[in-house]
Design a protein around this motif. Structure first.
Motif, mmCIF file in Angstrom:
data_model
loop_
_atom_site.group_PDB
_atom_site.id
_atom_site.type_symbol
_atom_site.label_atom_id
_atom_site.label_comp_id
_atom_site.label_asym_id
_atom_site.label_seq_id
_atom_site.Cartn_x
_atom_site.Cartn_y
_atom_site.Cartn_z
ATOM 1 N N LEU A 124 0.871 -1.177 0.000
ATOM 2 C CA LEU A 124 0.000 0.000 0.000
ATOM 3 C C LEU A 124 0.903 1.220 0.000
ATOM 4 O O LEU A 124 1.689 1.420 0.918
ATOM 5 N N TYR A 125 0.784 2.035 -1.046
ATOM 6 C CA TYR A 125 1.670 3.189 -1.234
ATOM 7 C C TYR A 125 0.837 4.466 -1.082
ATOM 8 O O TYR A 125 -0.020 4.749 -1.911
ATOM 9 N N LEU A 126 1.116 5.234 -0.022
ATOM 10 C CA LEU A 126 0.405 6.484 0.242
ATOM 11 C C LEU A 126 1.253 7.661 -0.255
ATOM 12 O O LEU A 126 2.422 7.785 0.097
ATOM 13 N N TYR A 148 -1.041 -0.919 -4.378
ATOM 14 C CA TYR A 148 -2.224 -0.082 -4.235
ATOM 15 C C TYR A 148 -1.733 1.347 -4.015
ATOM 16 O O TYR A 148 -1.206 1.679 -2.947
ATOM 17 N N ALA A 149 -1.864 2.179 -5.031
ATOM 18 C CA ALA A 149 -1.246 3.506 -5.035
ATOM 19 C C ALA A 149 -2.292 4.584 -4.788
ATOM 20 O O ALA A 149 -3.175 4.803 -5.618
ATOM 21 N N VAL A 150 -2.191 5.257 -3.644
ATOM 22 C CA VAL A 150 -3.163 6.276 -3.254
ATOM 23 C C VAL A 150 -2.576 7.660 -3.489
ATOM 24 O O VAL A 150 -1.481 7.975 -3.017
ATOM 25 N N ASP A 159 -1.638 11.210 -14.258
ATOM 26 C CA ASP A 159 -0.365 10.601 -14.665
ATOM 27 C C ASP A 159 -0.238 9.199 -14.078
ATOM 28 O O ASP A 159 0.246 8.277 -14.746
ATOM 29 N N LEU A 160 -0.669 9.044 -12.837
ATOM 30 C CA LEU A 160 -0.604 7.743 -12.174
ATOM 31 C C LEU A 160 -1.464 6.707 -12.905
ATOM 32 O O LEU A 160 -1.043 5.565 -13.108
ATOM 33 N N VAL A 161 -2.646 7.121 -13.311
ATOM 34 C CA VAL A 161 -3.542 6.212 -14.042
ATOM 35 C C VAL A 161 -2.911 5.799 -15.367
ATOM 36 O O VAL A 161 -2.992 4.632 -15.783
ATOM 37 N N ILE A 173 -5.590 4.645 -6.855
ATOM 38 C CA ILE A 173 -6.719 5.072 -6.028
ATOM 39 C C ILE A 173 -6.602 6.585 -5.847
ATOM 40 O O ILE A 173 -5.705 7.060 -5.143
ATOM 41 N N ILE A 174 -7.481 7.333 -6.504
ATOM 42 C CA ILE A 174 -7.423 8.802 -6.421
ATOM 43 C C ILE A 174 -8.351 9.239 -5.300
ATOM 44 O O ILE A 174 -9.561 9.430 -5.483
#
Length: 290
Positions: A124-126, A148-150, A159-161, A173-174
């Motif tokens: 899980l990456y915050l 899981y990138a928040v 950009d993340l998507v 996860i935005i």
């Protein structure tokens, strides 16, 4: 055993780190965009990192560099250099991991002992931002793992998507990491949580997410920016204050490392969340030996 070190040297990465400082003058994040890499036609040797599964070291005549195996061959994420190596009939592409663009990369080059991420890990990456470090974590955990990138910012989230479109193990996860219940249906339990949110209450944010998503005996890695904790305190005092706060949230810090010269007044702290009886006994035995 909780260890705090300013600098630790490991294998040939040190020579590369020194060259980076000489060439950039200790440039801040983003100093040399692509990072050092092999020149066209130059022979290189890539070997596994001695401490971190899924991470590699590239050796060439003039440069050494940290690299990860590209999960999306042919594509760069932040204009980083790519190197292709032939292994038998296969061609394998690696991406240079620039420590000036990634706090986790800076921690590895600086000599952190454990990042608790390996092939197959669920992370899980915050504070995923545009996906620079997330992409390297994606390379490390591979097809059998998940990231899981928040990220809260809509602009960085786009950009993340786009990065996730080419990497099936990234789940973007935005949303606001302060409210983990909003995205609880998107996650399974994870092995490790990484936080780079640069907020005064980042320990609380880490604790909230760990409470819901990190298994007992799981691990954490947090990047701490001293100015975000208390701008009136010296950096070391701010780090100590945040470490103490982590202890109250059932985290057991085991290692602390400052990120200079890659990031000023930053430190990475790693450790265990809700240690099991076996982990506690092992830590006590190590402490007695030392």
């Amino acid at each position: 055993v909780f260890s705090s070190r300013r600098r630790h040297t490991r294998c040939r990465e040190v020579s590369w780190a020194r060259r980076c400082v000489q060439e950039t003058g200790g440039a801040p994040r983003g100093g040399r965009r692509g990072g050092p890499g092999a020149k066209a036609g130059q022979k290189v040797v890539i070997e596994p990192h001695p401490a971190f599964e899924g991470v590699f070291i590239m050796h060439s005549k003039n440069d050494d560099a940290l690299v990860t195996r590209n999960m999306a061959p042919g594509f760069s994420v932040y204009n980083e250099k790519r190197v292709t190596i032939e292994e038998g009939d296969k061609k394998i592409e690696y991406r240079v991991w620039n420590p000036f663009r990634s706090k986790l990369g800076a921690a590895i080059v600086g000599g952190i002992e454990n990042i608790y991420m390996k092939p197959g890990s669920k992370v899980l990456y915050l504070g995923a931002a545009s996906g620079t470090t997330v992409s390297h974590v994606s390379d490390i955990v591979g097809e059998t793992g998940a990231v899981y990138a928040v990220e809260f910012s809509k602009r960085s989230g786009r950009d993340l998507v786009n990065v996730a479109k080419k990497r099936t193990n990234i789940i973007p996860i935005i949303d606001d990491a302060r409210y983990p219940l909003r995205y609880r249906m998107l996650l399974s339990m994870v092995d490790v949580i990484f936080a780079d949110v640069a907020q005064p209450d980042q320990a609380r944010i880490l604790g909230l997410n760990a409470q819901y998503f990190v298994k007992n005996g799981g691990h954490f890695v947090i990047s701490i920016k001293a100015n975000c904790i208390d701008s009136t305190l010296p950096a070391e005092a701010a780090f100590a204050k945040e470490v103490q706060r982590l202890r109250t949230l059932k985290f057991k810090p085991q290692e602390q490392l400052t990120l200079e010269p890659y990031e000023r007044d930053h430190a990475v702290v790693t450790g265990t969340y809700r240690p099991t009886v076996e982990q506690t006994a092992e830590a006590e035995s190590k402490e007695q030996i030392s």
